[in-house]
Design an enzyme around this catalytic site. Structure first.
Site: not given
Ligand code: BMA
Length: 381
Positions: A111, A132, A143, A194, A199, A265, A302, A333-334
């Site tokens: 939300e 994912h 994974w 990817e 993976w 990366y 990414e 990325w985050r």
């Molecule tokens: C990965 C990491 C994990 C995350 C996943 C999905 O690269 O950042 O911590 O759960 O991405 O966002």
């Protein structure tokens, strides 16, 4: 001397003009793959295409959700804390929406994602979603890379019905993304990312190229034709790769894909600046030529250097490498911050981080666009 045939041609020219323009657009890549795409989606594609070789939209995964040391503070963004502007592109992830969960695999409530997407769109920003999704065969995570899952969800497979239920849930979310006029918000959907790695359950060791192409075709056909979603651009992306033929091995077709990208990366064997620049440049060159030969939009879907330990990385490594290439966006990325394990994960600086001044300097280049830059492009018109 000009004969009658010449004057006849000139008279008919206005009637042929739309046909000439349409064929030119298809050949030059100026229209997106979905012929029924909404006007805003078509405009997004056309405008991104125009940016090739000119500007790069800076993007960040989960940007308004959380950053290093904070979570869900209205108006907050690590990028904005450093530059005064939100990013130009926002990434979010749909993982676990397939299970009917209320929040994703990184605990972001769907939300909230919906509201953040609407706000980003109102600011003129671009949205990209990854997924994912869990392994449909085993019920474990994305994974869980035991082979057989891709084959199981294709038509005739034991999990095909389950997969369509999962797609229905994705479609419900996507169709609920509306702007102020009730228009559908365009989204760049980045599926099966990817896929040249090993993976994820959709990876190269888990299915054949043909199975992967069938899965793309089935998925896009289902969302486009069964669910009537026409607010989507589709991004195909590998991880870092070694050759054009490796890149294209699992590419499903120009009639489905709009954006061709890759993820990379700075880590492991590419931890060193020189090694990273070398590999990164090679892949950028390859993506430039493969995207251009398919008339698609090239992107860096990414990237990151965790914790950015080099204080001049943005202006010495990242910027000079991307600036000479064609990619139209780059998604960092985050900023997960400190994790329970004690490790930290962040790819853009926050106030006080070593690379913050250098990031600010890069943001002033004019080449890399943030909130103000993208707003001025009126990308949906
Ligand atoms: C990965 C990491 C994990 C995350 C996943 C999905 O690269 O950042 O911590 O759960 O991405 O966002």
């Amino acid at each position: 001397m000009k004969n009658d045939a010449y004057y006849m041609k000139m008279k008919l020219f206005p009637y042929f003009l739309p046909i000439i323009i349409c064929s030119y657009q298809a050949i030059s890549g100026q229209s997106c793959a979905d012929p029924q795409a909404t006007p805003e989606t078509q405009a997004l594609y056309k405008n991104l295409y125009q940016l090739i070789g000119k500007n790069i939209l800076f993007g960040h995964q989960d940007d308004p959700c959380y950053g290093v040391g904070w979570k869900y503070i209205s108006g907050r963004s690590d990028i904005r804390d450093i530059t005064g502007e939100y990013p130009a592109l926002y990434g979010f992830d749909l993982g676990r929406i397939e299970l009917g969960w209320t929040h994703n695999l990184d605990s972001v409530p769907f939300e909230k994602t919906r509201v953040f997407i609407q706000e980003a769109y109102e600011r003129g920003g671009v949205i990209t979603l990854s997924w994912h999704l869990n392994n449909p065969l085993t019920g474990l995570t994305a994974w869980d890379n035991k082979p057989g899952a891709v084959a199981s969800i294709l038509p005739g497979g034991a999990k095909n019905e389950l997969y369509t239920v999962w797609l229905d849930r994705v479609a419900d979310f996507l169709s609920g993304l509306k702007g102020k006029r009730g228009e559908s918000i365009p989204v760049i959907l980045r599926l099966f990312h990817e896929l040249n790695g090993g993976w994820f359950w959709w990876g190269k060791d888990q299915c054949s190229p043909d199975e992967m192409k069938q899965l793309w075709r089935y998925t896009i056909h289902y969302l486009r034709n069964e669910k009537n979603l026409h607010n989507l651009l589709y991004a195909f992306n590998t991880d870092k790769f070694n050759s054009g033929s490796e890149y294209i091995e699992r590419y499903p077709g120009d009639d489905l894909i709009d954006i061709m990208g890759f993820d990379i990366y700075q880590a492991n064997a590419l931890r060193d600046n020189a090694a990273f620049i070398n590999f990164f440049s090679k892949d950028l060159n390859l993506i430039d030529s493969v995207a251009s030969s398919h008339h698609k939009i090239p992107a860096l879907t990414e990237f990151g250097y965790n914790e950015v330990p080099d204080s001049t990385w943005w202006t010495k490594v990242f910027f000079p490498t991307v600036a000479t290439h064609q990619i139209v966006y780059a998604l960092a990325w985050r900023n997960a911050g400190k994790k329970q394990s004690g490790n930290a994960e962040y790819y853009v600086p926050y106030p006080g981080a070593a690379s913050a001044p250098d990031f600010k300097k890069m943001s002033e280049s004019g080449k890399i666009l943030f909130e103000n830059g993208i707003k001025s492009k009126n990308i949906y018109k």
